[in-house]
Design a protein around this motif. Structure first.
Motif: not given
Length: 277
Positions: A189-202
């Motif tokens: 699912g989407v749970s616990n993905y991108l915890l800090n949004g797009p800035v977090g993954i970048i």
């Protein structure tokens, strides 16, 4: 007088003709993968999970794109000429000796960060042998590998290959025994993905370039390669992709076995210690 000085400088300039050209693609791959893989994955995984959660898998893949783009200059020049002196020679040829000198100063400062590697090794060793002194152990390990490199590039490549096999077995065991323990639906699912949004993954991807970079070191062995202009560009790209793929698989176990709040900013030893249910 000026022409004589220039002629003398040319005649005494360092060349690669006196070097033993003993490194093939296999040895270069061992050196490159050995340079990339190691303490980076141990020291940085938990922090990256804290930045972006279970999307750390994609952060590793994105970091590879950053590393390959950053390596384009090395790929192009490594596929064109045989160098002696690695990055310094490359910089001196392209932008002049003053800039190359400034680069060496920056590189020296950057390499102070190598201290994280023996310290990380000692930290993990302490989890197996409680009570060993971390700083003293790190100093011994760092000194040992410095001495190993004094025996020549061929011997260093052989030792690198042996260590690479041991590391492969260790990381392979982590994946084989860890995959069955990944929480059902952890990545569904989407749970616990991108915890800090797009800035977090970048940010995580940029941070993880320290773990996925390192293949550029092979350009320093250009003068001792059998076919540098063919092998170095291939090794620069292939080794980065191989290690990034391995790391991405490891990240599934690292982020999927335990709840994110438990593994964020923690070492892989926490997951490795978990007993099968």
């Amino acid at each position: 007088m000026s022409e004589q000085a220039n002629s003398a400088a040319v005649s005494t300039a360092p060349t690669t003709k006196d070097l033993k050209r003993v490194l093939g693609r296999k040895e270069l791959m061992s050196l490159a993968i050995g340079q990339i893989i190691g303490a980076g994955i141990m020291a940085l995984m938990g922090t990256a999970i804290g930045m972006t959660g279970r999307s750390v898998f994609y952060a590793f893949l994105l970091s590879t794109v950053f590393v390959v783009i950053d390596s384009l200059g090395s790929i192009l020049i490594g596929g064109t000429v045989r160098l002696r002196g690695g990055d310094y020679t490359k910089m001196a040829a392209l932008v002049g000796k003053r800039t190359a000198g400034a680069y060496v100063i920056c590189d020296f400062i950057w390499n102070i960060g190598i201290a994280i590697l023996p310290l990380s090794f000692a930290d993990y060793l302490q989890s197996l042998i409680p009570g060993i002194p971390i700083k003293a152990t790190a100093l011994v390990v760092l000194t040992l590998f410095f001495v190993i490199n004094l025996f020549g590039v061929k011997q260093a490549a052989l030792i690198e290959t042996i260590m690479l096999v041991v590391m492969g077995l260790a990381l392979g065991s982590f994946v084989v025994f860890g995959m069955p323990q990944v929480q059902p639906g952890a990545f569904g699912g989407v749970s616990n993905y991108l915890l800090n949004g797009p800035v977090g993954i970048i940010s995580a991807a940029a941070f993880l370039t320290y773990a996925t970079s390192g293949s550029f070191v092979v350009i320093s062995y250009s003068g001792e390669c059998k076919h540098p202009t063919k092998d170095i560009p291939f090794v620069l790209i292939a080794s980065t992709l191989v290690v990034a793929g391995i790391y991405a698989v490891i990240s599934i176990v690292a982020a999927g076995v335990l709840p994110i709040e438990q593994v964020a900013d923690q070492s892989l030893a926490l997951v490795a210690k978990k007993n099968p249910a």
